[in-house]
Write an enzyme that holds these catalytic residues in place. Structure first.
Site, short mmCIF file in Angstrom:
data_model
loop_
_atom_site.label_atom_id
_atom_site.label_comp_id
_atom_site.label_asym_id
_atom_site.label_seq_id
_atom_site.Cartn_x
_atom_site.Cartn_y
_atom_site.Cartn_z
CE LYS A 16 -2.29 -1.08 3.91
NZ LYS A 16 -1.34 -2.39 4.04
NE ARG A 88 -3.66 -0.95 10.40
CZ ARG A 88 -2.70 -0.84 9.37
NH1 ARG A 88 -3.10 0.58 8.82
NH2 ARG A 88 -1.77 -1.28 9.33
NE ARG A 122 7.54 -2.42 6.27
CZ ARG A 122 6.14 -2.09 6.23
NH1 ARG A 122 5.60 -1.53 5.38
NH2 ARG A 122 5.76 -2.58 7.48
NE ARG A 151 6.97 -0.13 10.27
CZ ARG A 151 5.75 0.10 9.49
NH1 ARG A 151 5.75 0.75 8.09
NH2 ARG A 151 4.71 -0.38 10.04
NE ARG A 162 2.51 -4.50 11.50
CZ ARG A 162 3.68 -4.27 10.66
NH1 ARG A 162 4.56 -4.92 10.92
NH2 ARG A 162 3.40 -3.64 9.46
P1 ADP Z 1 2.21 -1.82 3.19
O1 ADP Z 1 2.32 -0.34 3.18
O2 ADP Z 1 0.89 -2.33 2.54
O3 ADP Z 1 2.58 -2.44 4.44
P2 ADP Z 1 4.79 -1.49 1.58
O4 ADP Z 1 4.75 -0.76 0.60
O5 ADP Z 1 5.51 -0.91 2.69
O6 ADP Z 1 3.40 -2.38 2.08
O7 ADP Z 1 5.57 -3.03 1.29
C1 ADP Z 1 6.24 -3.99 2.25
C2 ADP Z 1 7.60 -4.39 1.79
O8 ADP Z 1 7.52 -5.08 0.52
C3 ADP Z 1 8.43 -3.31 1.42
O9 ADP Z 1 9.88 -3.71 1.79
C4 ADP Z 1 8.44 -2.88 -0.03
O10 ADP Z 1 9.94 -2.54 -0.47
C5 ADP Z 1 8.15 -4.46 -0.43
N1 ADP Z 1 7.55 -4.55 -1.81
C6 ADP Z 1 6.36 -3.92 -1.98
N2 ADP Z 1 5.76 -3.97 -3.34
C7 ADP Z 1 6.54 -5.07 -3.42
C8 ADP Z 1 6.12 -5.80 -4.76
N3 ADP Z 1 5.53 -5.81 -5.95
N4 ADP Z 1 7.07 -7.07 -4.73
C9 ADP Z 1 8.06 -7.31 -3.60
N5 ADP Z 1 8.22 -6.37 -2.77
C10 ADP Z 1 7.37 -5.72 -2.73
P1 ADP Z 2 1.48 -1.75 7.46
O1 ADP Z 2 0.48 -1.26 6.59
O2 ADP Z 2 2.70 -2.02 7.32
O3 ADP Z 2 0.98 -2.49 8.43
P2 ADP Z 2 1.27 1.06 9.01
O4 ADP Z 2 2.53 1.99 8.73
O5 ADP Z 2 -0.08 1.33 8.06
O6 ADP Z 2 1.94 -0.52 8.77
O7 ADP Z 2 0.84 0.81 10.39
C1 ADP Z 2 1.85 0.72 11.32
C2 ADP Z 2 0.89 0.92 12.85
O8 ADP Z 2 0.36 2.01 13.05
C3 ADP Z 2 -0.31 -0.30 12.88
O9 ADP Z 2 0.38 -1.57 13.12
C4 ADP Z 2 -0.89 0.29 14.07
O10 ADP Z 2 -0.55 0.18 15.29
C5 ADP Z 2 -1.17 1.61 13.71
N1 ADP Z 2 -2.04 2.23 12.88
C6 ADP Z 2 -1.89 2.75 11.49
N2 ADP Z 2 -2.92 2.98 10.89
C7 ADP Z 2 -3.93 2.75 11.97
C8 ADP Z 2 -5.28 2.89 11.94
N3 ADP Z 2 -6.09 3.32 10.90
N4 ADP Z 2 -6.07 2.63 13.16
C9 ADP Z 2 -5.46 1.91 13.91
N5 ADP Z 2 -4.03 2.05 14.10
C10 ADP Z 2 -3.49 2.22 13.08
#
Ligand code: ADP
Ligand code: ADP
Length: 205
Positions: A16, A88, A122, A151, A162
């Site tokens: 995302k 979420r 990541r 992270r 998560r």
């Molecule tokens: P989210 O915001 O949904 O948690 P991220 O965009 O941070 O996801 O992506 C999670 C991890 O996967 C990051 O380390 C990113 O570089 C990697 N990633 C994102 N898109 C792809 C893809 N299409 N193929 C492989 N790795 C990816």
């Molecule tokens: P990812 O998409 O990789 O799971 P995010 O960076 O979106 O991670 O979120 C990291 C953390 O921030 C989540 O695990 C949660 O603790 C908090 N968080 C983010 N967005 C929300 C939300 N909409 N509601 C509640 N907690 C949130």
């Protein structure tokens, strides 16, 4: 009124953040990401404690804290936005529906074993906030590679928690939008470029 009010849904690690950043650049949209906003305010005292206490455990930060961030960000996003990491749970989805309409709801689908690999590998650039991956997305510049950090919540135990929280709280949100109609499912597998092409097809339809 812009027709680029985009909601990107998907499990942690689906891509995302990666895809929202590209959408925001391509269409000149505000990137509204609750994760980044909360990380910038991890130590902020609220009546529920600090956001960091929840985030480091992989739990959801309480709705009032998150809703406040979103409503402030939406009020500045007159020319369209891409919303990443919110809603979420169903209460957040209801709150969002009271604040704005959406033009596109896109669900990024990635199998769970791949999510774990993406999240534990990541790495984040502390200077720009950009996401990389130790295997799938290594920066070209060795100076950037050197300063990348992991992270705290990307350790495997927290990743599993998560994903559990996602299944319990956020999958019902995906179902809610699916039943309401208009949810478009896109495969999040393949390279980031390939995934972006799929999302662009949806947004430009
Ligand atoms: P989210 O915001 O949904 O948690 P991220 O965009 O941070 O996801 O992506 C999670 C991890 O996967 C990051 O380390 C990113 O570089 C990697 N990633 C994102 N898109 C792809 C893809 N299409 N193929 C492989 N790795 C990816
Ligand atoms: P990812 O998409 O990789 O799971 P995010 O960076 O979106 O991670 O979120 C990291 C953390 O921030 C989540 O695990 C949660 O603790 C908090 N968080 C983010 N967005 C929300 C939300 N909409 N509601 C509640 N907690 C949130």
């Amino acid at each position: 009124m812009s027709d680029h009010r985009i909601l990107l849904l998907g499990p942690p690690g689906a891509g995302k953040g990666t895809q929202s950043t590209r959408l925001a650049e391509t269409y000149d949209l505000d990137h509204i990401t609750t994760g980044d906003a909360l990380r910038a305010n991890k130590e902020m005292e609220t009546e529920y404690g600090t956001p960091g206490e929840y985030m480091d455990a992989g739990e959801l930060v309480p709705d009032p804290v998150v809703n406040e961030i979103v409503v402030a960000a939406l009020s500045n996003a007159d020319d369209g936005f891409v919303l990443d990491g919110y809603p979420r749970n169903l209460d957040q989805a209801e709150y969002l529906s009271e604040q704005t309409d959406l033009d596109h709801v896109v669900f990024l689908d990635v199998p769970e074993d791949e999510l774990v690999e993406r999240l534990t590998g990541r790495r984040v650039d502390p200077e720009t906030g950009d996401n990389y991956h130790v295997e799938f997305d290594v920066p070209d510049d060795p100076e950037i590679e050197e300063r990348l950090v992991q992270r705290e919540d990307d350790q495997e135990d927290t990743v599993r928690e998560r994903l559990r929280v996602y299944r319990e709280n956020t999958e019902p949100v995906v179902e809610h939008y699916r039943e309401a109609g208009g949810l478009v499912e896109v495969s999040g597998e393949g390279t980031p470029d390939e995934v972006f092409e799929r999302i662009r097809d949806v947004v430009e339809e």
